[in-house]
Design a protein around this motif. Sequence first.
Motif, short mmCIF file in Angstrom:
data_model
loop_
_atom_site.label_atom_id
_atom_site.label_comp_id
_atom_site.label_asym_id
_atom_site.label_seq_id
_atom_site.Cartn_x
_atom_site.Cartn_y
_atom_site.Cartn_z
N LEU A 1 0.84 -1.20 0.00
CA LEU A 1 0.00 0.00 0.00
C LEU A 1 0.87 1.25 0.00
O LEU A 1 0.60 2.22 -0.72
N ASN B 1 -5.44 6.86 -7.66
CA ASN B 1 -5.24 5.72 -8.56
C ASN B 1 -4.99 4.41 -7.82
O ASN B 1 -4.49 3.44 -8.42
N LEU B 2 -5.34 4.35 -6.55
CA LEU B 2 -5.13 3.11 -5.79
C LEU B 2 -5.99 1.97 -6.33
O LEU B 2 -5.62 0.80 -6.21
N ARG B 3 -7.14 2.32 -6.91
CA ARG B 3 -8.04 1.28 -7.41
C ARG B 3 -7.37 0.41 -8.46
O ARG B 3 -7.74 -0.75 -8.64
N TYR C 1 -4.67 -0.98 -8.32
CA TYR C 1 -3.87 -2.04 -7.69
C TYR C 1 -4.73 -3.00 -6.87
O TYR C 1 -4.21 -3.70 -6.01
N TRP C 2 -6.03 -3.04 -7.12
CA TRP C 2 -6.90 -3.84 -6.26
C TRP C 2 -6.56 -5.33 -6.34
O TRP C 2 -6.69 -6.05 -5.35
N ARG C 3 -6.12 -5.79 -7.49
CA ARG C 3 -5.75 -7.22 -7.60
C ARG C 3 -4.52 -7.53 -6.76
O ARG C 3 -4.46 -8.58 -6.10
N GLU C 4 -3.54 -6.65 -6.79
CA GLU C 4 -2.34 -6.86 -5.97
C GLU C 4 -2.67 -6.82 -4.48
O GLU C 4 -2.17 -7.65 -3.70
N PHE C 5 -3.53 -5.86 -4.08
CA PHE C 5 -3.94 -5.79 -2.67
C PHE C 5 -4.69 -7.05 -2.25
O PHE C 5 -4.48 -7.58 -1.15
N THR C 6 -5.57 -7.54 -3.12
CA THR C 6 -6.31 -8.77 -2.81
C THR C 6 -5.37 -9.95 -2.67
O THR C 6 -5.56 -10.82 -1.81
N LEU D 1 -7.74 -14.15 -9.80
CA LEU D 1 -7.12 -12.84 -9.97
C LEU D 1 -6.20 -12.80 -11.18
O LEU D 1 -6.08 -11.76 -11.84
#
Length: 286
Positions: free
Chosen positions: A106, A117-119, A121-126, A201
């Motif tokens: 994060l 633009n954090l959205r 990276y949602w796959r990486e965060f998941t 993912l």
Amino acid sequence: MKLTLSSPTQLLRIPKYWLLAIGAGLMAIHLSLVWQSNLPELQGNCFVFWAAAVSLVWRNRDDLEFKSSIVASLVGFGLIAIALLRIHLLPDLGLFLRLFPLVTGLGLALLASGFKNLRAYWREFTTFVLLALPPTALAFFEISPITARFTTVLLWLSGYEVQRQGVYLTLSTGASIEVYHGCSGIVVILQVLKYVGLAFLLFPSNWLQRIVIPIVGIAIAFLTNAVRVAILAVLSAPGNDEAFTYWHDGNGSLVFSMLAVSIVGGICYYWLLRDEEPAVEEQEEW
């Protein structure tokens, strides 16, 4: 990439190769700490999930916007600094070691792209959320009685005379075993579901695959663990202490988990990847 100094915001824009170096360093630190830990489940998962996160970033590299802000950059630096200080000052092998990739990931995303633009990276965060889940994440599900019943059937089909009282199994050979929560299979089920989620993912899937594959994965994990419990029941007879310890607490305890993940991985390969290849070929021809 040339760094311009026309505004305070641009002063905090880190070139891509610096972001790559920071990310590689954080990954190396985490993998080193995990390798020194006594957490075999986390050791096996970390390399795969870190590789998946790197693959996702590389796949979407052309769509990422490297536009951060002063506040986002400071918060990102702060998260990375706190994580490193936490590991250095209070080293442990518990929950924070699992959360380290998520916290630092994060922070790195904030340095690269800011809050807006954090959205992307949602796959990486998941991926890192799945990695952070401890083996006890599904502890509220109690399936020990079901596992005991199914193991009784397996032993009976194998020719053993077995009696069951609740979660206690007794064989005519004098062997007896208690199917407690840790041996119920819930840990193996969670392990399989982690990799199923990772497959979704990484590769495109339809609604049927998203329903069937998790159900099949749970069934395979439960079945392989029941086979392990049946083996432990047989080995619990007097004189088999070394063999019982190997399959219960030693490396043998990981064999069936790896087997379940491998089987489900094969299913994902032949169903998800095979469906993806024709689409890729059509795009290339077009």
